[in-house]
Design an enzyme around this catalytic site. Structure first.
Site, PDB file in Angstrom:
ATOM      1  N   GLY A 192      -1.877   3.743  -4.353  1.00 37.32           N
ATOM      2  CA  GLY A 192      -2.457   4.522  -5.664  1.00 37.32           C
ATOM      3  C   GLY A 192      -3.930   5.156  -5.472  1.00 37.32           C
ATOM      4  O   GLY A 192      -4.292   5.076  -4.257  1.00 37.32           O
TER       5      GLY A 192
ATOM      6  N   ASN B 218      -3.130   3.279   6.791  1.00 35.99           N
ATOM      7  CA  ASN B 218      -2.366   3.778   5.902  1.00 35.99           C
ATOM      8  C   ASN B 218      -3.061   3.899   4.444  1.00 35.99           C
ATOM      9  O   ASN B 218      -3.354   3.135   3.744  1.00 35.99           O
ATOM     10  CB  ASN B 218      -1.344   2.530   5.345  1.00 35.99           C
ATOM     11  CG  ASN B 218      -0.378   2.744   4.088  1.00 35.99           C
ATOM     12  OD1 ASN B 218      -0.182   4.115   3.651  1.00 35.99           O
ATOM     13  ND2 ASN B 218      -0.273   1.841   3.603  1.00 35.99           N
TER      14      ASN B 218
ATOM     15  N   CYS C  15      -9.383  -0.949   2.889  1.00 33.32           N
ATOM     16  CA  CYS C  15      -8.324  -0.019   2.263  1.00 33.32           C
ATOM     17  C   CYS C  15      -8.799   0.427   0.819  1.00 33.32           C
ATOM     18  O   CYS C  15      -9.677   0.784   0.610  1.00 33.32           O
ATOM     19  CB  CYS C  15      -6.908  -0.269   2.574  1.00 33.32           C
ATOM     20  SG  CYS C  15      -5.816   0.998   2.117  1.00 33.32           S
ATOM     21  N   LEU C  16      -7.653   0.191  -0.195  1.00 35.05           N
ATOM     22  CA  LEU C  16      -8.071   0.369  -1.424  1.00 35.05           C
ATOM     23  C   LEU C  16      -9.375  -0.360  -2.014  1.00 35.05           C
ATOM     24  O   LEU C  16     -10.323   0.183  -2.773  1.00 35.05           O
ATOM     25  CB  LEU C  16      -7.054   0.176  -2.554  1.00 35.05           C
ATOM     26  CG  LEU C  16      -7.134   0.192  -3.919  1.00 35.05           C
ATOM     27  CD1 LEU C  16      -7.089   1.723  -4.324  1.00 35.05           C
ATOM     28  CD2 LEU C  16      -5.967  -0.244  -4.608  1.00 35.05           C
TER      29      LEU C  16
ATOM     30  N   GLU D 254      -6.254  -6.426  10.020  1.00 33.42           N
ATOM     31  CA  GLU D 254      -5.182  -7.527  10.217  1.00 33.42           C
ATOM     32  C   GLU D 254      -4.123  -6.929  11.015  1.00 33.42           C
ATOM     33  O   GLU D 254      -3.413  -7.608  11.755  1.00 33.42           O
ATOM     34  CB  GLU D 254      -4.894  -8.315   8.955  1.00 33.42           C
ATOM     35  CG  GLU D 254      -3.600  -7.401   8.351  1.00 33.42           C
ATOM     36  CD  GLU D 254      -3.840  -5.960   8.026  1.00 33.42           C
ATOM     37  OE1 GLU D 254      -2.909  -5.289   7.378  1.00 33.42           O
ATOM     38  OE2 GLU D 254      -5.152  -5.706   7.605  1.00 33.42           O
TER      39      GLU D 254
ATOM     40  N   SER E 225       0.670  -1.271  -0.044  1.00 29.43           N
ATOM     41  CA  SER E 225       0.121  -0.152  -0.069  1.00 29.43           C
ATOM     42  C   SER E 225       0.780   1.422  -0.160  1.00 29.43           C
ATOM     43  O   SER E 225       0.448   2.418  -0.359  1.00 29.43           O
ATOM     44  CB  SER E 225      -0.925   0.039   1.258  1.00 29.43           C
ATOM     45  OG  SER E 225      -1.955  -0.961   1.047  1.00 29.43           O
TER      46      SER E 225
ATOM     47  N   PHE F 272      -6.087   8.421   0.257  1.00 30.82           N
ATOM     48  CA  PHE F 272      -7.538   8.747  -0.314  1.00 30.82           C
ATOM     49  C   PHE F 272      -8.540   8.131   0.520  1.00 30.82           C
ATOM     50  O   PHE F 272      -8.195   7.371   1.575  1.00 30.82           O
ATOM     51  CB  PHE F 272      -7.455   8.079  -1.357  1.00 30.82           C
ATOM     52  CG  PHE F 272      -6.697   8.645  -2.649  1.00 30.82           C
ATOM     53  CD1 PHE F 272      -7.062   9.502  -3.439  1.00 30.82           C
ATOM     54  CD2 PHE F 272      -5.090   8.093  -2.944  1.00 30.82           C
ATOM     55  CE1 PHE F 272      -6.120   9.946  -4.609  1.00 30.82           C
ATOM     56  CE2 PHE F 272      -4.251   8.706  -3.706  1.00 30.82           C
ATOM     57  CZ  PHE F 272      -4.705   9.376  -4.809  1.00 30.82           C
TER      58      PHE F 272
ATOM     59  N   HIS G  60      -6.856  -0.856   8.443  1.00 34.12           N
ATOM     60  CA  HIS G  60      -6.364  -2.348   8.297  1.00 34.12           C
ATOM     61  C   HIS G  60      -6.662  -3.200   9.586  1.00 34.12           C
ATOM     62  O   HIS G  60      -5.970  -3.286  10.665  1.00 34.12           O
ATOM     63  CB  HIS G  60      -4.810  -2.538   8.255  1.00 34.12           C
ATOM     64  CG  HIS G  60      -4.108  -2.001   6.787  1.00 34.12           C
ATOM     65  ND1 HIS G  60      -4.073  -2.896   5.953  1.00 34.12           N
ATOM     66  CD2 HIS G  60      -4.497  -0.764   6.171  1.00 34.12           C
ATOM     67  CE1 HIS G  60      -3.509  -2.169   4.838  1.00 34.12           C
ATOM     68  NE2 HIS G  60      -3.908  -1.024   5.054  1.00 34.12           N
TER      69      HIS G  60
ATOM     70  N   GLN H 121     -12.318   1.579  -0.719  1.00 33.61           N
ATOM     71  CA  GLN H 121     -12.620   2.892  -1.465  1.00 33.61           C
ATOM     72  C   GLN H 121     -13.198   2.493  -3.262  1.00 33.61           C
ATOM     73  O   GLN H 121     -13.983   3.128  -3.577  1.00 33.61           O
ATOM     74  CB  GLN H 121     -11.359   3.478  -1.914  1.00 33.61           C
ATOM     75  CG  GLN H 121     -10.751   3.940  -0.536  1.00 33.61           C
ATOM     76  CD  GLN H 121      -8.939   4.262  -0.727  1.00 33.61           C
ATOM     77  OE1 GLN H 121      -8.460   4.086  -1.841  1.00 33.61           O
ATOM     78  NE2 GLN H 121      -8.407   4.776   0.276  1.00 33.61           N
TER      79      GLN H 121
END
Length: 418
Positions: A264, A333, A291-292, A377, A65, A336, A375, A295
């Site tokens: 990204g 982390n 996370c991503l 985990e 990430s 965005f 996160h 999103q």
């Protein structure tokens, strides 16, 4: 005569000379930060962020990430427990995570931990990560908080010879993370199965021998400990590349689908990922994103994402789970975030940051779909959010007509009996 001898000695030994910097961090606005070079020799361009975690630097530096970023550690003592082969988070143990650089305050000491196999500086060299030590990282953090995360170039030359003018042009010309798809650079090249479970003191990692839930995990930059916790939860995990289509995902006939973390801009990666996610949503398969993955799920559901001023990076972020009212301390982390106001009425905001009120979780009201920004985990910690993996399993169990498991955390086993 004595004065002449003293003058000659000073001239010969050059005792008053300032040590020559062997590393530079040059920001896009022209700010030059000098220090001592560590890690790989060379230079790299990226976005500078700060991380407030006091432990887990090895996990952080191998988290995909962070691809495209130069990590500033606010905790001063980084590298003091060395490195090992068990705390790496990239799927391929030898592969680079995409981290562009490492900024620390205090010089690296000899490792002081029974698990250490390699000095931190040697480890950085072996993974191709350029580093700089001797930086006032708190001052740099204050700058980021005031002005946002800058583009920068980090350079290490043992002889201290730098073309500063040429280096300064690189961050100014770098386009930045907004609009950049980095998942394609860190995802797996082919599908594979996963059965490794979490680490137990004095035993190491285990294996899930009797999985009961078939899960497809889409790898946008997935961490090893996410896969271990899925295995802990009784999942038979098949990992697919980030470019997997909805048809390829559903062809495995999964009980559930997991959308991983990654680097990204979610809108950029979403150009090929969101259509696949929409197909999974339409199939009513239980879906969990982190996370991503969170999103891009938000985008697939009709929402929008936005670039954050300074992002969230650390292991001490308080988040409230609005479905239970409980507050958990989380690892984060991300640069965005999902714009909660852009989500349709069919989607509920389930988690919110108590630092800035930003969105940290969502669920679809009439479908077995949810996700979180942080996160759960949390390798190496904290473990407050492990219950989310049980929540995912319960969605799969409900689809099979099975009773739900308790989301309550089990009573910790005393360390001496483990």
């Amino acid at each position: 005569m004595a004065d002449t001898m003293l003058t000659d000695t000073i001239a010969d030994e050059n005792v008053w000379a300032e040590p020559k910097p062997t590393a530079l961090l040059i920001l896009a606005d022209g700010t030059v930060i000098e220090g001592r070079g560590i890690g790989a020799v060379g230079h790299a361009v990226g976005e500078v962020c700060f991380n407030t975690a006091m432990t887990g630097y090895q996990e952080i530096l191998t988290d995909p990430s962070y691809a495209g970023q130069i990590i500033t550690f606010t905790f001063p003592h980084i590298g003091n427990v060395g490195t090992n082969d068990e705390d790496i988070e990239t799927i391929n143990m030898a592969s680079a995570s995409g981290v562009r650089g490492c900024v620390i305050k205090t010089d690296i000491t000899d490792p002081s931990n029974y698990r250490a196999l390699k000095n931190f500086d040697q480890w950085l060299k072996s993974r191709g990560i350029v580093g700089i030590a001797g930086v006032d990282t708190r001052a740099l953090t204050s700058l980021i908080r005031e002005k946002g995360m800058p583009n920068a170039v980090i350079a290490h030359a043992p002889d201290g010879a730098f073309d500063r003018q040429a280096l300064a042009q690189e961050p100014a010309a770098w386009p930045g993370l907004e609009g950049m798809d980095l998942a394609k650079d860190v995802t797996t090249g082919q599908s594979f199965r996963w059965d490794e479970t979490t680490w137990v003191w004095n035993k190491g990692f285990g294996r899930e021998e009797n999985p009961v839930h078939k899960v497809v995990a889409v790898d946008y930059g997935i961490k090893r400990n996410i896969l271990r916790l899925l295995a802990d939860a009784g999942c038979d995990v098949t990992v697919l590349p980030a470019t997997a289509t909805g048809e390829e995902i559903l062809a495995h006939k999964p009980d559930g689908v997991f959308l991983s973390n990654g680097p990204g801009d979610p809108a950029a990666t979403g150009e090929y990922a969101v259509p696949a996610i929409k197909e999974v949503i339409a199939a009513d398969v239980p879906l969990f994103g982190i996370c991503l993955g969170h999103q891009m799920l938000g985008i697939a559901l009709g929402g929008e994402t936005k670039k954050m001023h300074q992002g969230h990076h650390g292991a001490n972020h308080p988040v409230q789970d609005r479905t239970t009212g409980k507050v958990e301390i989380t690892s984060m982390n991300h640069g965005f975030a999902v714009d909660a106001g852009s989500l349709p009425d069919t989607v509920e905001e389930t988690h919110v940051s108590l630092f800035d009120g930003s969105n940290c979780g969502l669920r679809v009201k009439d479908k077995p779909i949810f996700s979180v920004q942080y996160h759960p985990e949390a390798s190496p910690g904290p473990q407050d959010s492990h219950y989310l993996f049980t929540r995912f399993v319960n969605l799969m169990r409900a689809r099979k007509g099975e009773a739900a498991l308790s989301e309550a955390r089990p009573t910790p086993v005393p360390l001496q009996t483990r």
